[in-house]
Design an enzyme around this catalytic site. Structure first.
Site, PDB file in Angstrom:
ATOM      1  N   GLY A 175      56.825 -31.178  -1.892  1.00  0.00           N
ATOM      2  CA  GLY A 175      57.765 -31.162  -3.086  1.00  0.00           C
ATOM      3  C   GLY A 175      58.613 -32.543  -3.081  1.00  0.00           C
ATOM      4  O   GLY A 175      58.221 -33.617  -2.379  1.00  0.00           O
ATOM      5  N   ARG A 176      59.758 -32.327  -3.660  1.00  0.00           N
ATOM      6  CA  ARG A 176      60.522 -33.743  -3.578  1.00  0.00           C
ATOM      7  C   ARG A 176      60.929 -34.351  -2.228  1.00  0.00           C
ATOM      8  O   ARG A 176      60.937 -35.457  -2.322  1.00  0.00           O
ATOM      9  CB  ARG A 176      61.906 -33.184  -4.355  1.00  0.00           C
ATOM     10  CG  ARG A 176      61.795 -33.205  -5.874  1.00  0.00           C
ATOM     11  CD  ARG A 176      62.989 -32.332  -6.368  1.00  0.00           C
ATOM     12  NE  ARG A 176      62.932 -31.027  -6.106  1.00  0.00           N
ATOM     13  CZ  ARG A 176      63.143 -29.987  -7.114  1.00  0.00           C
ATOM     14  NH1 ARG A 176      63.402 -30.152  -8.355  1.00  0.00           N
ATOM     15  NH2 ARG A 176      63.162 -28.979  -6.528  1.00  0.00           N
ATOM     16  N   ARG A 229      50.793 -25.802  -1.867  1.00  0.00           N
ATOM     17  CA  ARG A 229      50.234 -24.914  -2.512  1.00  0.00           C
ATOM     18  C   ARG A 229      49.089 -25.268  -3.415  1.00  0.00           C
ATOM     19  O   ARG A 229      47.932 -24.831  -3.505  1.00  0.00           O
ATOM     20  CB  ARG A 229      51.222 -24.238  -3.171  1.00  0.00           C
ATOM     21  CG  ARG A 229      51.598 -22.844  -2.705  1.00  0.00           C
ATOM     22  CD  ARG A 229      52.714 -22.158  -3.509  1.00  0.00           C
ATOM     23  NE  ARG A 229      53.552 -23.121  -3.793  1.00  0.00           N
ATOM     24  CZ  ARG A 229      54.877 -23.144  -4.568  1.00  0.00           C
ATOM     25  NH1 ARG A 229      55.148 -21.890  -4.797  1.00  0.00           N
ATOM     26  NH2 ARG A 229      55.570 -24.078  -4.710  1.00  0.00           N
ATOM     27  N   ILE A 237      62.509 -28.767   8.857  1.00  0.00           N
ATOM     28  CA  ILE A 237      63.719 -28.867   8.132  1.00  0.00           C
ATOM     29  C   ILE A 237      63.745 -27.872   7.225  1.00  0.00           C
ATOM     30  O   ILE A 237      64.783 -27.967   6.076  1.00  0.00           O
ATOM     31  CB  ILE A 237      64.078 -30.220   7.826  1.00  0.00           C
ATOM     32  CG1 ILE A 237      62.854 -30.837   6.867  1.00  0.00           C
ATOM     33  CG2 ILE A 237      64.294 -31.227   8.878  1.00  0.00           C
ATOM     34  CD1 ILE A 237      63.455 -32.125   6.170  1.00  0.00           C
ATOM     35  N   ARG A 294      63.072 -23.537   6.789  1.00  0.00           N
ATOM     36  CA  ARG A 294      63.505 -22.482   7.249  1.00  0.00           C
ATOM     37  C   ARG A 294      63.067 -22.015   8.286  1.00  0.00           C
ATOM     38  O   ARG A 294      61.609 -22.152   8.591  1.00  0.00           O
ATOM     39  CB  ARG A 294      63.291 -21.453   6.115  1.00  0.00           C
ATOM     40  CG  ARG A 294      64.121 -21.709   4.844  1.00  0.00           C
ATOM     41  CD  ARG A 294      65.838 -21.252   5.083  1.00  0.00           C
ATOM     42  NE  ARG A 294      66.429 -21.760   3.923  1.00  0.00           N
ATOM     43  CZ  ARG A 294      67.129 -22.799   3.543  1.00  0.00           C
ATOM     44  NH1 ARG A 294      66.891 -23.969   4.191  1.00  0.00           N
ATOM     45  NH2 ARG A 294      67.926 -22.695   2.236  1.00  0.00           N
ATOM     46  N   GLU A 300      69.595 -17.765  12.457  1.00  0.00           N
ATOM     47  CA  GLU A 300      70.967 -18.529  12.449  1.00  0.00           C
ATOM     48  C   GLU A 300      72.181 -17.754  12.034  1.00  0.00           C
ATOM     49  O   GLU A 300      72.067 -16.860  11.292  1.00  0.00           O
ATOM     50  CB  GLU A 300      70.660 -19.778  11.249  1.00  0.00           C
ATOM     51  CG  GLU A 300      69.727 -20.755  11.165  1.00  0.00           C
ATOM     52  CD  GLU A 300      69.483 -21.505  10.025  1.00  0.00           C
ATOM     53  OE1 GLU A 300      68.478 -22.134   9.787  1.00  0.00           O
ATOM     54  OE2 GLU A 300      70.672 -21.609   9.219  1.00  0.00           O
ATOM     55  N   HIS A 310      71.195 -26.817  11.339  1.00  0.00           N
ATOM     56  CA  HIS A 310      70.937 -26.756  10.092  1.00  0.00           C
ATOM     57  C   HIS A 310      71.723 -27.832   9.183  1.00  0.00           C
ATOM     58  O   HIS A 310      72.592 -27.441   8.460  1.00  0.00           O
ATOM     59  CB  HIS A 310      71.246 -25.397   9.353  1.00  0.00           C
ATOM     60  CG  HIS A 310      70.612 -25.097   8.093  1.00  0.00           C
ATOM     61  ND1 HIS A 310      70.058 -23.905   7.917  1.00  0.00           N
ATOM     62  CD2 HIS A 310      70.257 -26.055   7.000  1.00  0.00           C
ATOM     63  CE1 HIS A 310      69.580 -23.820   6.508  1.00  0.00           C
ATOM     64  NE2 HIS A 310      69.806 -25.225   6.049  1.00  0.00           N
ATOM     65  N   ILE A 311      71.538 -29.052   9.485  1.00  0.00           N
ATOM     66  CA  ILE A 311      72.360 -30.280   8.948  1.00  0.00           C
ATOM     67  C   ILE A 311      71.739 -31.290   8.238  1.00  0.00           C
ATOM     68  O   ILE A 311      72.328 -32.482   8.022  1.00  0.00           O
ATOM     69  CB  ILE A 311      73.254 -30.836  10.002  1.00  0.00           C
ATOM     70  CG1 ILE A 311      72.338 -31.734  11.129  1.00  0.00           C
ATOM     71  CG2 ILE A 311      74.345 -29.869  10.631  1.00  0.00           C
ATOM     72  CD1 ILE A 311      73.022 -32.510  12.221  1.00  0.00           C
TER      73      ILE A 311
HETATM   74  C1  8YV Z   1      72.028 -26.477   2.764  1.00  0.00           C
HETATM   75  C2  8YV Z   1      69.602 -26.274   2.780  1.00  0.00           C
HETATM   76  O1  8YV Z   1      73.233 -27.110   3.458  1.00  0.00           O
HETATM   77  O2  8YV Z   1      69.687 -26.974   0.550  1.00  0.00           O
HETATM   78  C3  8YV Z   1      69.155 -26.269   1.287  1.00  0.00           C
HETATM   79  O3  8YV Z   1      68.041 -25.446   0.983  1.00  0.00           O
HETATM   80  O4  8YV Z   1      69.096 -25.550   3.657  1.00  0.00           O
HETATM   81  C4  8YV Z   1      71.022 -26.896   3.022  1.00  0.00           C
HETATM   82  O5  8YV Z   1      70.661 -28.302   2.522  1.00  0.00           O
HETATM   83  C5  8YV Z   1      72.498 -25.051   2.574  1.00  0.00           C
HETATM   84  O6  8YV Z   1      71.515 -24.424   1.925  1.00  0.00           O
HETATM   85  C6  8YV Z   1      73.717 -24.645   2.114  1.00  0.00           C
HETATM   86  O7  8YV Z   1      73.817 -23.343   1.829  1.00  0.00           O
END
Ligand code: 8YV
Length: 337
Positions: free
Chosen positions: A157-158, A179, A238, A240, A269, A287-288
């Protein structure tokens, strides 16, 4: 005077940006970062016409069941697996997310985490800080190269495309699986070759996961997939945490079936599997990936714009910039109330 709509903001999020809501709504904020219980979320939503939430706030049928006034939920994040979209649509509640504004920042981080993982940067720093650097040694902390290596991107994706663009500057060969295959022109633009899921694992020197998570792809990266990686390969996530079977990953890392992993996301998490914490060959970040100041502010600003428009206020009234379930609008839902 007619009562102003009430909105709930589930976490502290840049007070000056959130402040834009005050012009239109009575805002019920949250003073400190809070892990709201499912019942607390339901109670907050019961009193609200709209809500601004983050990935910490899981919202499904049980949370919106008693929320008779609730018309819109603006998620701060591009991923929205914390929202049960079917339940929201059924309840006539519009959901929105924050795509695009985080693409480049998140791609930067994915690339950085992949490099840190391959070149053992955090492991080396720990080693130095722990006082092990008594004599320089030619053969210590040897990693894998990035330049000239084959990058595998799962999820084109993007953000996946952003990572592919960065890879070209490093002279990497880019393979991807998605997909659906991308149009020829997009493949050419990103110098990316489409391969099957198994081939991606077998051929990548560095594999990066950037695909959306849903219950359908829970533990997509399981023991069988990990067994296809080569011993020098790295795996970076990066997206989930639920995409990876973390127990199988810990087994594979401990057994040297892959060289290293870089993980920004975790299944439970903020808890991290203790076996991963104990391994030397894992780079762990909390998760940064989207966490640059400018981008996090832009995400909140987009969520605010979505909420204002979804609740029929402001210049874009009725036309939120990034709706997720337009059917909630089309069906009328509660929006015509
Ligand atoms: C966010 C992320 O910080 O955008 C997403 O899907 O995982 C992160 O960039 C997070 O979702 C904040 O709610």
């Amino acid at each position: 005077m007619a009562e102003r709509p009430r909105v709930w903001v589930s976490q502290p999020l840049f007070a000056d940006v959130i402040g834009r809501l005050d012009e239109h709504f009575d805002v019920v904020g949250t003073a400190a970062v809070t892990q709201h219980s499912p019942d607390a979320i339901a109670a907050a939503l019961r009193e609200a016409d709209g809500a601004l939430v983050t990935l910490n706030d899981a919202i499904g049928a049980a949370q919106v069941g008693g929320a008779s006034r609730l018309r819109a939920i603006a998620n701060v994040g591009v991923g929205y697996n914390n929202l049960d979209l079917a339940a929201l649509s059924a309840a006539g509640i519009l959901a929105t997310n924050t795509p695009d504004v985080l693409t480049e920042t998140t791609a930067d981080f994915g690339f950085a985490l992949m490099m840190a993982t391959a070149r053992r940067i955090t492991e080396a720093e720990r080693w130095l800080r722990d006082g092990h650097w008594r004599q320089w040694s030619f053969e210590s902390l040897l990693g894998g190269d990035i330049h000239g290596a084959t990058l595998g991107i799962l999820g084109m994706g993007r953000i996946g495309r952003g990572i592919a663009r960065r890879a070209s500057g490093f002279g990497m060969r880019v393979l991807y699986h998605n997909r659906s295959r991308l149009p020829d022109a997009v493949e050419r633009e990103h110098a990316a070759e489409y391969v099957g899921f198994e081939a991606l694992f077998e051929r990548a020197d560095h594999l990066v996961l950037v695909l959306p998570y849903s219950p359908a792809n829970h533990h997509l990266v399981d023991a069988a997939a990990l067994a296809r990686l080569r011993p020098h390969a790295t795996l970076t996530n990066i997206a989930r945490g639920g995409l990876i079977d973390e127990a199988a990953l810990a087994d594979a890392l401990a057994a040297g079936r892959l060289a290293a992993a870089g993980l920004d996301v975790f299944e439970g998490e903020p808890a991290v599997n203790p076996r991963l914490l104990a391994l030397r060959n894992v780079v762990l970040t909390p998760h940064i990936a989207s966490a640059s100041l400018a981008t996090r502010r832009a995400m909140v600003a987009l969520a605010v714009a979505n909420l204002i428009a979804a609740l029929d206020r402001g210049p874009d009234a009725g036309r939120p910039p990034s709706p997720l379930n337009a059917e909630a609008l089309a069906g009328g839902g509660k929006r015509s109330a």
